[in-house]
Design an enzyme around this catalytic site. Structure first.
Site, PDB file in Angstrom:
ATOM      1  N   ARG A 198       0.835  -1.195   0.000  1.00  0.00           N
ATOM      2  CA  ARG A 198       0.000   0.000   0.000  1.00  0.00           C
ATOM      3  C   ARG A 198       0.874   1.250   0.000  1.00  0.00           C
ATOM      4  NH1 ARG A 198      -5.225   1.367  -1.156  1.00  0.00           N
ATOM      5  NH2 ARG A 198      -6.262   2.516   0.511  1.00  0.00           N
TER       6      ARG A 198
ATOM      7  N   THR B 142      -9.003   0.344  -9.988  1.00  0.00           N
ATOM      8  CA  THR B 142      -8.263  -0.795  -9.424  1.00  0.00           C
ATOM      9  C   THR B 142      -8.348  -1.996 -10.374  1.00  0.00           C
ATOM     10  OG1 THR B 142      -8.897  -0.036  -7.241  1.00  0.00           O
ATOM     11  CG2 THR B 142      -7.987  -2.230  -7.352  1.00  0.00           C
TER      12      THR B 142
ATOM     13  N   SER C 174      -9.910  -1.379   0.831  1.00  0.00           N
ATOM     14  CA  SER C 174     -10.931  -2.435   0.818  1.00  0.00           C
ATOM     15  C   SER C 174     -10.475  -3.642   0.007  1.00  0.00           C
ATOM     16  CB  SER C 174     -12.219  -1.906   0.194  1.00  0.00           C
ATOM     17  OG  SER C 174     -12.710  -0.830   0.932  1.00  0.00           O
TER      18      SER C 174
ATOM     19  N   GLY D 112     -13.138  -2.097  -7.344  1.00  0.00           N
ATOM     20  CA  GLY D 112     -14.438  -1.494  -7.041  1.00  0.00           C
ATOM     21  C   GLY D 112     -14.504  -0.789  -5.704  1.00  0.00           C
ATOM     22  N   GLY D 113     -13.371  -0.301  -5.200  1.00  0.00           N
ATOM     23  CA  GLY D 113     -13.390   0.453  -3.939  1.00  0.00           C
ATOM     24  C   GLY D 113     -14.039  -0.346  -2.832  1.00  0.00           C
TER      25      GLY D 113
HETATM   26  N1  GLU Z   1      -8.429   2.824  -3.113  1.00  0.00           N
HETATM   27  C1  GLU Z   1      -9.388   1.768  -3.065  1.00  0.00           C
HETATM   28  C2  GLU Z   1      -9.055   0.780  -1.951  1.00  0.00           C
HETATM   29  O1  GLU Z   1      -7.931   0.586  -1.662  1.00  0.00           O
HETATM   30  C3  GLU Z   1      -9.462   1.037  -4.322  1.00  0.00           C
HETATM   31  C4  GLU Z   1      -9.906   1.959  -5.421  1.00  0.00           C
HETATM   32  C5  GLU Z   1     -11.132   1.458  -6.070  1.00  0.00           C
HETATM   33  O2  GLU Z   1     -11.211   0.263  -6.375  1.00  0.00           O
HETATM   34  O3  GLU Z   1     -12.040   2.288  -6.327  1.00  0.00           O
HETATM   35  O4  GLU Z   1      -9.912   0.212  -1.401  1.00  0.00           O
END
Ligand code: GLU
Length: 581
Positions: free
Chosen positions: A95, A392, A459, A479-480
């Site tokens: 990360r 992602t 996530s 997908g966040g």
């Molecule tokens: N930054 C998000 C995360 O680490 C992933 C970004 C996304 O998939 O929209 O959960």
């Protein structure tokens, strides 16, 4: 430095991507990604004798070329690896980290959070990239080939170019306005001032050069010219003279970038219906939230339940575990994350007793009491608003020796910060927008406030499931915040609903994240199951698409089934080394 060229592909010289295949069955190894060129890159490494780790790095580097808006050299992610030799699951936390100069209030101005959209397209949200160290570390620890060999297919792809598809064009068009404000981004992704046409070839010689340098010097390049360029670009974003946009400078220093360290962590582990489910521990909330929901569901027997009853329980388990995720998960180096409690059977029992078979828990549900009190705390955690974008990317690989990789990585928003490092061919992430900008009225989010060197909560949930100690399934998605619910539903559909893996990936997706309404894909709306759930009190809000899964399953006797999306995000590509039933 060479610019990028998008030229109409002459029929005879057009590099043709292989066809897309959502399902492949065979032996000897497998790769599934969202992109045919990337799957082919992974397969090329397997074919020449590389292992699953080598193939994962090769495929990921290729995705950095063909899916540059979803992940790449300027971002971070989580790498989960099953080693057949030691029969163990290992994970890498790659990360991005906050600069040493970042403070709890860095996203506030005059006591107010800065507008989210402005935080996205800024230097301020750029974390020190973790992807280069992830690739290097994975290959050094578990791989069999050099960085040079693993990057070879991606370098060829960046030099030769790839054929622009509908998804790439649409993602470029969606970002065109902000890309146009950064000359280096516009030169690369808006050739001639507009998104490249479908069917044209897009080359990225600058990225090929970056990869070549990285192949030679490893993460040493982050202490050299490439690192200096990352710092310069983040701290003084090169905005077009005529741009009318507030682009806040970042706080990254040379030490932040050169000193980045990947963290090897124990995976999360829960037992579910006799299977061992391993996933990513904090700084990601993926493994703990999927794991807690499974622990809650484990308390019910699927054979006693109709499809709508099982769905009801899955949504409620998801709601409760989301309340706990929002309250308790953050970078474990900065706060005491009660991971063991959250994944304990006692805690699952305490949470499950809140669920009623014939009523819907009001949302937002309050988090559980992790002090052993057994009760619930006051005040729910507000749900995250809005549809999560398809940013992602996720990939899975397996090899002939039985090693498996499940790898999710990102630059956060589709298109990241929108800022390409001039002359280097890659976008900087905006991952630090995953921090809370301030603590909510209920006190939630404190674990995820910014701090020097801290990793924002993710996530991402790259998951590997073992049966009798041997790999059975690998799955993950972008997908966040919906990543968690996508992985949960695929697992429940495959394990409890007796769907095949392709059916579980195909099934209409739902996402309940402690909000009053559950997000649902259009295909779910109007089904008998939806009607039954609505009668019970569930409400649904329609969203066009949730996630983009890549997965694989060992079918027994050495056969592997690789699975990708058929439609979502334009479809992915699954392949095996030796096809055949
Ligand atoms: N930054 C998000 C995360 O680490 C992933 C970004 C996304 O998939 O929209 O959960």
């Amino acid at each position: 430095m060479l610019g990028t060229t998008a030229v109409p592909a002459a029929a005879e010289e057009r590099p043709r991507p292989p066809d897309r295949d959502p399902v492949a069955v065979g032996r000897g190894g497998a790769v599934s990604t969202v992109d045919p060129d990337a799957t082919e890159a992974g397969l090329r490494i397997l074919r020449s004798g590389g292992n699953a780790v080598d193939a994962a790095v090769a495929a990921a580097a290729a995705l950095g070329v063909t899916e540059p808006y979803s992940g790449g050299f300027g971002g971070g992610g989580y790498f989960v690896y099953y080693s057949a030799r030691d029969r163990q699951v290992y994970t890498l936390d790659g990360r991005e980290t906050a600069p040493a100069a970042m403070r709890e209030d860095s996203f506030l101005e005059n006591g107010e959070p800065i507008p989210f959209a402005e935080a996205v397209t800024s230097g301020l949200s750029v974390g020190a990239p973790g992807t280069p160290a992830t690739w290097e570390h994975a290959l050094e620890e578990w791989g069999t080939v050099s960085l040079r060999r693993a990057l070879r297919p991606a370098i060829d792809l960046a030099d030769r170019g790839f054929v622009v598809d509908e998804t790439f064009r649409r993602q470029t068009a969606d970002n065109a306005e902000r890309f146009a404000d950064f000359p280096a981004t516009a030169d690369l992704f808006l050739p001639g001032g507009a998104p490249p046409e479908v069917g044209t070839v897009l080359r990225n010689p600058d990225l090929a050069d970056t990869y070549r340098e990285f192949a030679r010097h490893g993460t040493g390049v982050l202490a050299g010219g490439i690192g200096a360029d990352i710092v310069r670009t983040a701290t003084a974003p090169p905005v077009a003279e005529d741009a009318d946009r507030t682009v806040r400078p970042g706080l990254l220093s040379a030490e932040d970038v050169a000193g980045y360290e990947v963290v090897e962590r124990d995976p999360t582990h829960v037992e579910y219906r006799g299977l061992d489910v391993y996933s990513m521990a904090p700084s990601s909330s993926g493994g703990s939230t999927v794991g807690e929901a499974l622990n809650i569901l484990e308390r019910y027997q699927p054979e006693d339940l109709g499809p709508a009853e099982l769905q009801h329980l899955t949504l409620e388990a998801s709601k409760l575990s989301y309340a706990d995720r929002n309250a308790y998960i953050g970078d474990p180096a900065y706060s005491d994350v009660p991971l063991e409690t959250l994944l304990s059977e006692d805690f699952a029992a305490q949470r499950a007793c809140r669920i009623s078979p014939d009523a819907v828990l009001p949302a937002p549900a309050a988090p559980g009491d992790v002090t052993g009190g057994g009760g619930c705390l006051d005040g729910g955690t507000p749900a995250e608003e809005g549809a999560e974008g398809p940013s992602t990317t996720h990939l899975v690989t397996a090899d002939r020796w039985g090693n498996v990789v499940s790898y999710t990585f990102s630059i956060e928003q589709t298109g990241g910060s929108g800022i390409v490092v001039p002359g280097r061919g890659f976008l900087l992430n905006n991952e630090l927008t995953d921090f809370e900008f301030e603590v909510s009225e209920t006190g939630a989010g404190a674990a995820n406030l910014p701090a020097p060197g801290k990793r924002p909560r993710s996530s991402m949930a790259p998951t590997i499931v073992l049966e009798d100690g041997r790999p059975w399934l690998a799955v993950g998605s972008p997908g966040g915040a919906t990543i968690i619910t996508t992985v949960l539903h695929v697992l429940v559909d495959r394990i409890d609903r007796d769907m095949t893996l392709p059916e579980a990936v195909e099934a209409p997706r739902l996402s309940q994240r402690n909000a009053a309404a559950t997000q649902a894909e259009p295909a779910f709306i109007g089904t008998p199951e939806q009607k039954e759930l609505s009668e019970l009190g569930h409400t649904f809000s329609e969203v066009p698409e949730i996630g983009a899964v890549a997965a694989l399953e060992f079918l027994g006797r050495g056969r592997i089934q690789a699975v990708a999306e058929t439609e979502r995000r334009g479809g992915g590509h699954a392949a095996v080394l030796v096809p055949g039933r």
